[in-house]
Design a protein around this motif. Structure first.
Motif, PDB file in Angstrom:
ATOM      1  N   UNK A 167     -10.685  -2.324  -2.429  1.00 53.21           N
ATOM      2  CA  UNK A 167      -9.575  -2.239  -1.469  1.00 53.21           C
ATOM      3  C   UNK A 167      -9.075  -0.797  -1.369  1.00 53.21           C
ATOM      4  N   UNK A 168      -8.917  -0.141  -2.505  1.00 53.78           N
ATOM      5  CA  UNK A 168      -8.418   1.232  -2.509  1.00 53.78           C
ATOM      6  C   UNK A 168      -9.447   2.195  -1.925  1.00 53.78           C
ATOM      7  N   UNK A 169     -10.715   1.966  -2.216  1.00 55.18           N
ATOM      8  CA  UNK A 169     -11.761   2.809  -1.625  1.00 55.18           C
ATOM      9  C   UNK A 169     -11.730   2.694  -0.104  1.00 55.18           C
ATOM     10  N   UNK A 170     -11.556   1.457   0.385  1.00 54.51           N
ATOM     11  CA  UNK A 170     -11.437   1.262   1.828  1.00 54.51           C
ATOM     12  C   UNK A 170     -10.227   1.975   2.404  1.00 54.51           C
ATOM     13  N   UNK A 171      -9.122   1.960   1.655  1.00 52.20           N
ATOM     14  CA  UNK A 171      -7.910   2.641   2.124  1.00 52.20           C
ATOM     15  C   UNK A 171      -8.138   4.144   2.258  1.00 52.20           C
ATOM     16  N   UNK A 172      -8.853   4.735   1.290  1.00 49.05           N
ATOM     17  CA  UNK A 172      -9.137   6.173   1.369  1.00 49.05           C
ATOM     18  C   UNK A 172      -9.935   6.482   2.635  1.00 49.05           C
ATOM     19  N   UNK A 173     -10.977   5.680   2.887  1.00 51.02           N
ATOM     20  CA  UNK A 173     -11.788   5.909   4.085  1.00 51.02           C
ATOM     21  C   UNK A 173     -10.959   5.714   5.352  1.00 51.02           C
ATOM     22  N   UNK A 174     -10.062   4.731   5.321  1.00 54.74           N
ATOM     23  CA  UNK A 174      -9.239   4.482   6.503  1.00 54.74           C
ATOM     24  C   UNK A 174      -8.302   5.655   6.766  1.00 54.74           C
ATOM     25  N   UNK A 175      -7.700   6.199   5.722  1.00 56.23           N
ATOM     26  CA  UNK A 175      -6.826   7.358   5.877  1.00 56.23           C
ATOM     27  C   UNK A 175      -7.580   8.540   6.481  1.00 56.23           C
ATOM     28  N   UNK A 176      -8.885   8.612   6.182  1.00 56.16           N
ATOM     29  CA  UNK A 176      -9.691   9.736   6.648  1.00 56.16           C
ATOM     30  C   UNK A 176     -10.464   9.421   7.929  1.00 56.16           C
ATOM     31  N   UNK A 177     -10.141   8.294   8.566  1.00 58.21           N
ATOM     32  CA  UNK A 177     -10.730   7.965   9.855  1.00 58.21           C
ATOM     33  C   UNK A 177     -12.121   7.369   9.801  1.00 58.21           C
ATOM     34  N   UNK A 178     -12.609   6.996   8.608  1.00 60.77           N
ATOM     35  CA  UNK A 178     -13.955   6.400   8.484  1.00 60.77           C
ATOM     36  C   UNK A 178     -13.829   4.882   8.579  1.00 60.77           C
ATOM     37  N   UNK A 179     -13.704   4.390   9.794  1.00 64.27           N
ATOM     38  CA  UNK A 179     -13.385   2.979   9.995  1.00 64.27           C
ATOM     39  C   UNK A 179     -14.486   2.049   9.491  1.00 64.27           C
ATOM     40  N   UNK A 215     -11.149 -13.436  -2.106  1.00 64.74           N
ATOM     41  CA  UNK A 215     -10.640 -13.687  -0.744  1.00 64.74           C
ATOM     42  C   UNK A 215      -9.205 -14.191  -0.722  1.00 64.74           C
ATOM     43  N   UNK A 216      -8.708 -14.711  -1.844  1.00 66.44           N
ATOM     44  CA  UNK A 216      -7.336 -15.219  -1.883  1.00 66.44           C
ATOM     45  C   UNK A 216      -6.327 -14.072  -1.876  1.00 66.44           C
ATOM     46  N   UNK A 217      -6.745 -12.935  -2.364  1.00 69.58           N
ATOM     47  CA  UNK A 217      -5.853 -11.792  -2.488  1.00 69.58           C
ATOM     48  C   UNK A 217      -6.078 -10.770  -1.372  1.00 69.58           C
ATOM     49  N   UNK A 218      -7.323 -10.618  -0.947  1.00 69.65           N
ATOM     50  CA  UNK A 218      -7.671  -9.599   0.036  1.00 69.65           C
ATOM     51  C   UNK A 218      -8.343 -10.254   1.250  1.00 69.65           C
ATOM     52  N   UNK A 219      -7.560 -10.971   2.035  1.00 66.70           N
ATOM     53  CA  UNK A 219      -8.091 -11.562   3.257  1.00 66.70           C
ATOM     54  C   UNK A 219      -7.812 -10.605   4.417  1.00 66.70           C
ATOM     55  N   UNK A 220      -7.731 -11.120   5.614  1.00 69.60           N
ATOM     56  CA  UNK A 220      -7.523 -10.258   6.773  1.00 69.60           C
ATOM     57  C   UNK A 220      -6.076  -9.812   6.932  1.00 69.60           C
ATOM     58  N   UNK A 221      -5.153 -10.419   6.152  1.00 65.73           N
ATOM     59  CA  UNK A 221      -3.750 -10.025   6.260  1.00 65.73           C
ATOM     60  C   UNK A 221      -3.553  -8.630   5.681  1.00 65.73           C
ATOM     61  N   UNK A 222      -2.881  -7.720   6.375  1.00 64.19           N
ATOM     62  CA  UNK A 222      -2.642  -6.385   5.805  1.00 64.19           C
ATOM     63  C   UNK A 222      -1.880  -6.497   4.487  1.00 64.19           C
ATOM     64  N   UNK A 223      -2.402  -5.837   3.466  1.00 67.64           N
ATOM     65  CA  UNK A 223      -1.787  -5.901   2.133  1.00 67.64           C
ATOM     66  C   UNK A 223      -1.710  -4.509   1.552  1.00 67.64           C
ATOM     67  N   UNK A 224      -0.950  -4.410   0.460  1.00 66.69           N
ATOM     68  CA  UNK A 224      -0.967  -3.162  -0.278  1.00 66.69           C
ATOM     69  C   UNK A 224      -2.127  -3.200  -1.258  1.00 66.69           C
ATOM     70  N   UNK A 225      -2.168  -2.212  -2.165  1.00 64.00           N
ATOM     71  CA  UNK A 225      -3.318  -2.081  -3.059  1.00 64.00           C
ATOM     72  C   UNK A 225      -3.527  -3.277  -3.957  1.00 64.00           C
ATOM     73  N   UNK A 226      -2.451  -4.017  -4.238  1.00 59.73           N
ATOM     74  CA  UNK A 226      -2.578  -5.125  -5.173  1.00 59.73           C
ATOM     75  C   UNK A 226      -2.520  -6.468  -4.467  1.00 59.73           C
ATOM     76  N   UNK A 227      -2.777  -6.463  -3.158  1.00 57.08           N
ATOM     77  CA  UNK A 227      -2.908  -7.717  -2.443  1.00 57.08           C
ATOM     78  C   UNK A 227      -1.607  -8.345  -2.017  1.00 57.08           C
TER      79      UNK A 227
END
Length: 767
Positions: free
Chosen positions: A725-737, A752-764
């Motif tokens: 999740x955090x790795x994805x956030x880094x790429x998102x901040x840098x425009x690597x969609x 999937x219970x913690x990291x589904x399609x709902x926007x979450x913070x680093x800890x779900x």
């Protein structure tokens, strides 16, 4: 009271990654023995050092001393290194340990402490004179180092050393130097070596060394000296032509030597030559099994074990008066299945699953057993391994593959829907058998039809009643229980019981199942004399799941609400002062999902008068910590901050620190998070602390700190969903969609219970 240990244990590790964890764990689980431990890694190159360090960090045994050799010095040198530093009066140097009979070990130590004998030997009686030793030297079975415990006080100083040139059987050579001095003997073993680590039979060079030891003890010429010289000459000349049997022995000895050198293919070729002439040669088959396992050809090894075990069982049945009707069937006959073994696996679970199934194939009677594995979108090559199991028709294996990790409860239900046998054994992939546990549990359930669920005992479990430490060896074979741990539970399938999938990934689904069973009129029980090894947390810990996790406390809340579990007795509370009632609430409350009745009770107790009293009173550090925790759980921020100021200079418990960090992280107050993280002592630093730091770096767009830390943590915990999740956030901040979406999908695949399609913070947590 003196801290001097009674026993010094020394482990010399030489490329033993696969067995050292169980060896160390077996020792550390001995709670009634005072011992110091020397662990000497003799220049291993297979990653043994990482396994050792991980176990040492987990147990934090104060009298463990770990040394690493840059260059291999040999087992004899390493043992002498430990002898020089030993503080115990007794000394034990096992090669490996599969299991320890703690009561027998204590009895052996008690016999030896203060005795006049130089040592005690398990299952081997040592010769009393030269002729006896000559006979023992000629045999192929010698007692290994682990079979001896030494009484250092009775070892003469000039002989108190191990032969530095021997890499095996050093204890026997030391015992030989004591010829004429009697040893104590134990017919009951205090330990068993690992079946995965084999010590080769004695070579000619080793026999020569033993004969030279006998020779050195003699003074002058004589018949005894001539006898030893003749024995040495016969070793050197190798005398007459080899008979067919001698040829087989030579081939096997060569294969063992090649195996020790790591030349597994060459060794396997020699074994195949022996089996070509003698297809049923038992020693050759056993060595072939070991070689196949070394080459990680586990399915073939399991099949061969099954073939060997089935032949042994068949021969035993012929001698029984009540033999079953199918005793003459060939290995190709298919018996109707009676037990379905259901094992969910996830993330990087292949290694644990392999060891689990190896133990099943080695120790359990596999007739009538079928296997269902539920693969929850594993990240490693579990898929290939399971495909191989199916191709080889190992236990009629069926595989259910999920695209996301559906969690333990849902996975078990998938297996139960496919099971068509009277019994289903639900099991974690990190369980190992040392006896026919499946057969034993089935017999117990057949004898007690009123029981819907029965589980064994284990070394590690969340249920204290199932811990081997708490088992009465003379107690009954089946004990009624409120619940059993899901590491291994046999279920009567005609009950129709299913796990509640509201528990998501893990925790409390097993207790809930037991409550369902008892509500329906069935019984639940523990079979204390059926015992397994449980490597607790192999799957859950990498997923960042433990008893401090949000998932755990969420499930506590759901379970208590579902089953109407009362959190407190109002009558008992009223017997306390109002202040003590508040402190009692802190012990009862769910720290992440506080119960409404407790919040109401808190509101009733926390009046203006109580607030003033608490502010104006002096509190000891423990009470201060409890108050801070209670105000944090009740979200009384203004009061919490005032009491936090009083914590200055107090060493806080690690659990409270992590709870405060989580509290402030949820509210985006990162300065307070870092303030408390910096108070963690190094032994309490954990992956979770690094995850918080990483998330804060990313939120603050401090990528210079975040990216190296992320890479490091991915190496350390490649199954942790928060990292993806955090790795994805880094790429998102840098425009690597695209890259961001890929990492976020991985996080959702793992949890999937913690990291589904709902926007979450680093800890779900939902934003």
């Amino acid at each position: 009271m003196s801290n001097t240990p009674l026993l010094t244990v020394t482990l010399v590790v030489q490329d033993q990654k696969d067995v050292i964890e169980n060896t160390l764990t077996s020792l550390y689980e001995c709670g009634d023995i005072s011992f110091e431990l020397f662990v000497i890694d003799d220049a291993s190159s297979d990653g043994s050092d990482e396994v050792i360090q991980s176990v040492l960090d987990y147990y934090q045994h104060e009298q463990t001393f770990y040394y690493e050799h840059g260059q291999r010095s040999g087992r004899g040198h390493a043992l002498n290194e430990a002898l020089l530093q030993s503080n115990g009066s007794l000394f034990w140097a096992p090669e490996t340990i599969s299991e320890i009979n703690e009561s027998q070990l204590v009895a052996s130590l008690n016999r030896l402490e203060g005795a006049r004998e130089p040592g005690i030997v398990q299952r081997h009686e040592l010769p009393a004179d030269q002729s006896g030793w000559l006979g023992l030297v000629k045999r192929n079975q010698w007692p290994t180092d682990g079979a001896f415990i030494w009484n250092l006080e009775q070892l003469p100083g000039v002989r108190r050393y191990f032969n530095p040139f021997l890499d095996s059987y050093g204890a026997m050579e030391l015992a030989e130097r004591m010829t004429g001095i009697p040893f104590l003997f134990s017919d009951q073993p205090w330990s068993r070596p690992s079946p995965m680590e084999d010590i080769p039979p004695p070579s000619s060079a080793l026999r020569q060394e033993m004969l030279f030891t006998l020779l050195r003890k003699l003074k002058g010429a004589g018949s005894k000296r001539n006898t030893i010289l003749k024995a040495l000459q016969s070793l050197e000349t190798q005398e007459p032509p080899l008979s067919e049997r001698d040829f087989e022995i030579e081939m096997l000895n060569k294969a063992v030597a090649l195996k020790k050198d790591g030349r597994f293919n060459a060794a396997l070729e020699l074994i195949e030559e022996v089996l070509e002439d003698r297809p049923s040669h038992p020693a050759a088959k056993q060595l072939k099994i070991q070689l196949l396992e070394k080459k990680r050809r586990f399915v073939e090894a399991s099949e061969l074990k099954h073939e060997v075990n089935k032949k042994v069982l068949s021969e035993q049945k012929k001698d029984e008066e009540h033999a079953e009707s199918g005793e003459g069937e060939t290995s190709g006959d298919i018996e109707p299945a009676e037990i379905t073994l259901i094992i969910p696996t996830a993330v990087h679970g292949k290694g644990a699953l392999e060891h689990c199934l190896l133990s099943v194939s080695e120790h359990c009677n596999l007739s009538g057993v079928e296997l269902i594995v539920i693969d929850n979108a594993s990240l490693d090559d579990t898929h290939d391994y399971l495909q191989e199991l199916q191709e080889k028709q190992f236990l009629r294996c069926r595989v259910i593959t999920n695209r996301q990790n559906r969690g333990f409860a849902a996975s078990v239900n998938q297996g139960l829907e496919k099971a068509e046998t009277p019994y289903a054994c639900i099991m974690h992939n990190d369980v190992e058998f040392s006896s026919d546990g499946l057969g034993q549990l089935k017999k117990i359930m057949e004898a007690h039809p009123e029981y819907a669920l029965v589980g064994p005992a284990a070394d590690k479990t969340y249920n204290p009643d199932q811990s081997t430490r708490n088992i009465d060896s003379e107690g009954p074979g089946l004990v009624p229980a409120e619940y059993i741990d899901s590491f291994c539970m046999m279920l009567r399938t005609d009950t129709g019981l299913r796990m509640d999938e509201h528990y998501e990934l893990a925790f409390f689904e097993d207790i809930d199942l037991c409550f369902q069973a008892r509500t329906a009129g069935h019984k639940v029980g523990i079979a204390p004399h059926v015992q397994v090894t449980h490597h607790l947390g192999t799957t859950t810990f990498p997923l960042d799941l433990d008893t401090e996790s949000r998932q755990y406390w969420k499930n506590v809340s759901y379970f208590n609400e579902k089953w109407g579990i009362e959190k407190f007795s109002e009558q008992e509370l009223k017997a306390l002062s109002n202040f003590d009632q508040l402190l009692a609430l802190d012990e009862l409350v769910n720290p992440l999902f506080p119960e409404e009745e407790i919040k109401a009770q808190f509101a009733r107790l926390f009046t203006d008068e109580m607030r003033t009293e608490i502010f104006n009173s002096e509190h000891d550090p423990e009470t201060l910590c409890r108050l801070v925790h209670l105000f944090m759980v009740m979200n009384k921020r203004d009061i919490l901050r005032r009491f936090e100021d009083r914590l200055e200079g107090i060493e806080l418990p690690a659990t409270l620190i992590y709870q405060l960090v989580r509290f402030y992280f949820d509210r985006n107050i990162y300065s307070r998070c870092l303030y408390y993280l910096d108070q963690l002592e190094s032994p309490n630093e954990s992956l979770r602390a690094d995850l918080y730091r990483l998330a804060i770096y990313i939120e603050n767009k401090n990528f210079e700190e975040a990216i190296p830390l992320l890479r490091h943590l991915l190496d350390q915990a490649p199954a942790n969903p928060t990292l993806y999740k955090l790795a994805g956030d880094i790429h998102k901040f840098n425009g690597n969609e695209e890259e961001a979406a890929s990492f976020h999908r991985l996080a959702g695949q793992i949890n999937p219970f913690k990291f589904d399609e709902t926007p979450t913070d680093a800890f779900g947590f939902e934003r």
